[in-house]
Design a protein around this motif. Structure first.
Motif, PDB file in Angstrom:
ATOM      1  N   SER A  93       2.479  -2.347 -11.956  1.00  0.00           N
ATOM      2  CA  SER A  93       3.496  -1.914 -10.793  1.00  0.00           C
ATOM      3  C   SER A  93       3.415  -3.034  -9.730  1.00  0.00           C
ATOM      4  CB  SER A  93       2.940  -0.340 -10.209  1.00  0.00           C
ATOM      5  OG  SER A  93       3.647  -0.245  -9.025  1.00  0.00           O
ATOM      6  N   ASN A  94       4.587  -3.272  -9.246  1.00  0.00           N
ATOM      7  CA  ASN A  94       4.620  -4.192  -8.136  1.00  0.00           C
ATOM      8  C   ASN A  94       3.592  -3.976  -6.886  1.00  0.00           C
ATOM      9  OD1 ASN A  94       6.535  -2.504  -7.111  1.00  0.00           O
ATOM     10  ND2 ASN A  94       7.073  -3.856  -5.827  1.00  0.00           N
ATOM     11  N   THR A  95       3.096  -2.740  -6.999  1.00  0.00           N
ATOM     12  CA  THR A  95       2.121  -2.296  -5.863  1.00  0.00           C
ATOM     13  C   THR A  95       0.674  -2.755  -6.163  1.00  0.00           C
ATOM     14  OG1 THR A  95       1.789  -0.185  -6.393  1.00  0.00           O
ATOM     15  CG2 THR A  95       3.659  -0.381  -4.849  1.00  0.00           C
ATOM     16  N   ASP A  96       0.548  -2.966  -7.489  1.00  0.00           N
ATOM     17  CA  ASP A  96      -0.759  -3.434  -7.938  1.00  0.00           C
ATOM     18  C   ASP A  96      -1.438  -4.566  -7.425  1.00  0.00           C
ATOM     19  OD1 ASP A  96      -1.194  -0.982  -9.387  1.00  0.00           O
ATOM     20  OD2 ASP A  96      -0.221  -1.981 -11.023  1.00  0.00           O
ATOM     21  N   LYS A  97      -2.424  -5.024  -7.417  1.00  0.00           N
ATOM     22  CA  LYS A  97      -3.227  -6.226  -7.219  1.00  0.00           C
ATOM     23  C   LYS A  97      -3.515  -7.186  -8.395  1.00  0.00           C
ATOM     24  CE  LYS A  97      -3.272  -6.608  -2.693  1.00  0.00           C
ATOM     25  NZ  LYS A  97      -2.695  -7.781  -1.664  1.00  0.00           N
ATOM     26  N   LEU A  98      -2.908  -8.566  -8.543  1.00  0.00           N
ATOM     27  CA  LEU A  98      -3.102  -9.121  -9.709  1.00  0.00           C
ATOM     28  C   LEU A  98      -3.645 -10.708  -9.289  1.00  0.00           C
ATOM     29  CD1 LEU A  98      -3.020  -9.184 -12.823  1.00  0.00           C
ATOM     30  CD2 LEU A  98      -0.728  -9.879 -12.700  1.00  0.00           C
ATOM     31  N   PHE A  99      -4.566 -10.795  -9.958  1.00  0.00           N
ATOM     32  CA  PHE A  99      -5.304 -12.397  -9.723  1.00  0.00           C
ATOM     33  C   PHE A  99      -5.222 -13.094 -10.965  1.00  0.00           C
ATOM     34  CE2 PHE A  99      -6.567  -9.724  -6.540  1.00  0.00           C
ATOM     35  CZ  PHE A  99      -6.716 -10.139  -5.329  1.00  0.00           C
ATOM     36  N   ILE A 151      -9.800 -18.730  -8.468  1.00  0.00           N
ATOM     37  CA  ILE A 151      -9.175 -17.498  -8.364  1.00  0.00           C
ATOM     38  C   ILE A 151      -7.862 -17.416  -7.519  1.00  0.00           C
ATOM     39  CG2 ILE A 151      -9.282 -15.110  -8.226  1.00  0.00           C
ATOM     40  CD1 ILE A 151     -12.238 -15.365  -9.329  1.00  0.00           C
ATOM     41  N   ALA A 152      -6.823 -16.969  -8.011  1.00  0.00           N
ATOM     42  CA  ALA A 152      -5.647 -17.021  -6.728  1.00  0.00           C
ATOM     43  C   ALA A 152      -4.917 -15.722  -7.231  1.00  0.00           C
ATOM     44  CB  ALA A 152      -4.723 -18.326  -7.191  1.00  0.00           C
ATOM     45  N   GLU A 153      -4.435 -15.377  -5.995  1.00  0.00           N
ATOM     46  CA  GLU A 153      -3.563 -14.019  -6.198  1.00  0.00           C
ATOM     47  C   GLU A 153      -2.219 -14.452  -6.622  1.00  0.00           C
ATOM     48  OE1 GLU A 153      -2.407 -10.048  -3.511  1.00  0.00           O
ATOM     49  OE2 GLU A 153      -2.978 -11.677  -2.670  1.00  0.00           O
ATOM     50  N   VAL A 154      -1.558 -13.593  -7.665  1.00  0.00           N
ATOM     51  CA  VAL A 154      -0.280 -13.569  -7.999  1.00  0.00           C
ATOM     52  C   VAL A 154       0.383 -12.565  -7.379  1.00  0.00           C
ATOM     53  CG1 VAL A 154       1.202 -13.373 -10.257  1.00  0.00           C
ATOM     54  CG2 VAL A 154      -1.355 -13.981 -10.482  1.00  0.00           C
ATOM     55  N   ASN A 155       1.571 -12.955  -6.821  1.00  0.00           N
ATOM     56  CA  ASN A 155       2.276 -12.399  -5.750  1.00  0.00           C
ATOM     57  C   ASN A 155       3.203 -11.456  -6.664  1.00  0.00           C
ATOM     58  OD1 ASN A 155       3.652 -11.045  -3.847  1.00  0.00           O
ATOM     59  ND2 ASN A 155       4.274 -12.843  -2.478  1.00  0.00           N
ATOM     60  N   ILE A 156       2.836 -10.258  -7.123  1.00  0.00           N
ATOM     61  CA  ILE A 156       3.754  -9.596  -8.091  1.00  0.00           C
ATOM     62  C   ILE A 156       4.355  -8.448  -7.031  1.00  0.00           C
ATOM     63  CG2 ILE A 156       2.335  -9.861  -9.943  1.00  0.00           C
ATOM     64  CD1 ILE A 156       1.249  -7.083  -9.559  1.00  0.00           C
ATOM     65  N   ALA A 157       4.081  -8.432  -5.592  1.00  0.00           N
ATOM     66  CA  ALA A 157       4.816  -7.457  -5.000  1.00  0.00           C
ATOM     67  C   ALA A 157       6.513  -7.798  -4.759  1.00  0.00           C
ATOM     68  CB  ALA A 157       4.258  -7.522  -3.267  1.00  0.00           C
ATOM     69  N   ILE A 158       6.918  -9.067  -5.028  1.00  0.00           N
ATOM     70  CA  ILE A 158       8.167  -9.627  -4.752  1.00  0.00           C
ATOM     71  C   ILE A 158       8.961  -9.443  -6.068  1.00  0.00           C
ATOM     72  CG2 ILE A 158       7.731 -11.053  -2.894  1.00  0.00           C
ATOM     73  CD1 ILE A 158       7.739 -13.216  -5.191  1.00  0.00           C
ATOM     74  N   VAL A 204      19.477 -10.015  -7.833  1.00  0.00           N
ATOM     75  CA  VAL A 204      18.589 -11.017  -7.290  1.00  0.00           C
ATOM     76  C   VAL A 204      17.601 -11.242  -8.373  1.00  0.00           C
ATOM     77  CG1 VAL A 204      19.317 -11.161  -4.787  1.00  0.00           C
ATOM     78  CG2 VAL A 204      17.238  -9.724  -5.727  1.00  0.00           C
ATOM     79  N   MET A 205      16.656 -12.593  -8.242  1.00  0.00           N
ATOM     80  CA  MET A 205      15.672 -12.601  -9.135  1.00  0.00           C
ATOM     81  C   MET A 205      14.410 -12.164  -8.530  1.00  0.00           C
ATOM     82  SD  MET A 205      16.213 -16.771 -10.441  1.00  0.00           S
ATOM     83  CE  MET A 205      17.700 -17.302 -11.543  1.00  0.00           C
ATOM     84  N   ILE A 206      14.171 -11.939  -7.368  1.00  0.00           N
ATOM     85  CA  ILE A 206      12.968 -11.537  -6.714  1.00  0.00           C
ATOM     86  C   ILE A 206      13.320 -10.249  -5.857  1.00  0.00           C
ATOM     87  CG2 ILE A 206      11.695 -13.571  -6.999  1.00  0.00           C
ATOM     88  CD1 ILE A 206      12.065 -13.899  -3.921  1.00  0.00           C
ATOM     89  N   ALA A 207      12.549  -9.413  -5.617  1.00  0.00           N
ATOM     90  CA  ALA A 207      12.939  -8.135  -4.919  1.00  0.00           C
ATOM     91  C   ALA A 207      11.935  -7.892  -3.940  1.00  0.00           C
ATOM     92  CB  ALA A 207      12.807  -7.092  -5.734  1.00  0.00           C
ATOM     93  N   PRO A 208      11.672  -8.571  -2.613  1.00  0.00           N
ATOM     94  CA  PRO A 208      10.635  -8.339  -1.720  1.00  0.00           C
ATOM     95  C   PRO A 208      10.795  -7.100  -0.958  1.00  0.00           C
ATOM     96  CG  PRO A 208      12.131 -10.078  -0.963  1.00  0.00           C
ATOM     97  CD  PRO A 208      12.285  -9.766  -2.308  1.00  0.00           C
ATOM     98  N   SER A 209       9.971  -6.383  -0.381  1.00  0.00           N
ATOM     99  CA  SER A 209      10.311  -5.242   0.509  1.00  0.00           C
ATOM    100  C   SER A 209       9.906  -5.671   1.784  1.00  0.00           C
ATOM    101  CB  SER A 209       9.230  -4.244   0.053  1.00  0.00           C
ATOM    102  OG  SER A 209       9.498  -3.279   0.835  1.00  0.00           O
TER     103      SER A 209
END
Length: 217
Positions: A93-99, A151-158, A204-209
């Motif tokens: 889900s785009n609300t998850d955290k991914l690294f 280790i870097a975060e992947v910004n999947i929220a957008i 659009v290509m990305i979907a930021p909240s």
């Protein structure tokens, strides 16, 4: 405009799918120096993506002893969950955290080496890129000879619902590529995103909240 002259053909070589779509009408896909596919630009791009980017993997481990460069060799990549443990799924889900974890051997300590990733959508369009020095310009000074890990975060929220790929990138800054993300076919990790927000339905290509506030004048 250069290709519009009478009797003129322009050969455009690129791994940028968006540019190819805009500039070309026909395409050739090469494999090991030979023509692997020929057709209109849309089918050529689809063939390229299916043949070279259809690997569904959340980790990669180096299987040979070849150095990437005199300064550095990349030995592994893997996706991690919010607890920094290897992921057990390819769908998030785009609300998850991914690294993303990148492992590498330093043969020399070099301040001008960049290490990062590019994020692509399923059409091969780059959405954003990140490097180890984005938030810490001195991080290279803390690397040691031998095994290192970033280790870097992947910004999947957008991200909208769809398939995505992370490609390793590295360079001697402003000099040369060590690993070019637009030409890499092995060191690529993939995952799917499910985004049920309203913004995801937009063209659009990305979907930021994004939070909006109403202020009375």
């Amino acid at each position: 405009d250069v290709s519009k002259g009478e009797g003129r053909t322009v050969l455009f070589v690129s791994h940028n799918m968006d540019s190819l779509r805009k500039l070309c009408t026909k395409g050739l896909v090469l494999k090991q120096g030979a023509i692997h596919y020929s057709g209109d630009i849309v089918s050529s791009i689809n063939h390229y993506l299916e043949a070279y980017f259809d690997k569904q993997q959340t980790s990669w481990v180096k299987k040979d002893n070849k150095k990437d460069a005199p300064e550095i060799t990349f030995t592994g990549m893997q996706l991690l969950d919010g607890n920094l443990q290897p992921v057990s799924t390819e769908v998030f889900s785009n609300t998850d955290k991914l690294f993303l974890q990148i492992r590498f051997d330093c043969h020399e300590i070099a301040s001008n080496i960049t290490i990062g990733y590019w994020l692509f959508n399923d059409a091969g369009v780059p959405l954003y890129q990140s490097e180890q020095s984005d938030a810490d310009a001195q991080i290279n000074r803390r690397m040691t000879l031998g095994d290192n890990s970033l280790i870097a975060e992947v910004n999947i929220a957008i991200l909208k619902t769809g398939k995505y790929r992370l490609a390793l990138s590295s360079s001697v800054k402003n000099v040369k590529w060590i690993v070019s993300p637009t030409q890499e076919v092995e060191r690529i990790l993939s995952f799917d995103i499910v985004n049920e927000s309203v913004s995801c339905a937009r063209e659009v290509m990305i979907a930021p909240s994004i939070q909006w506030n109403l202020k009375k004048q």
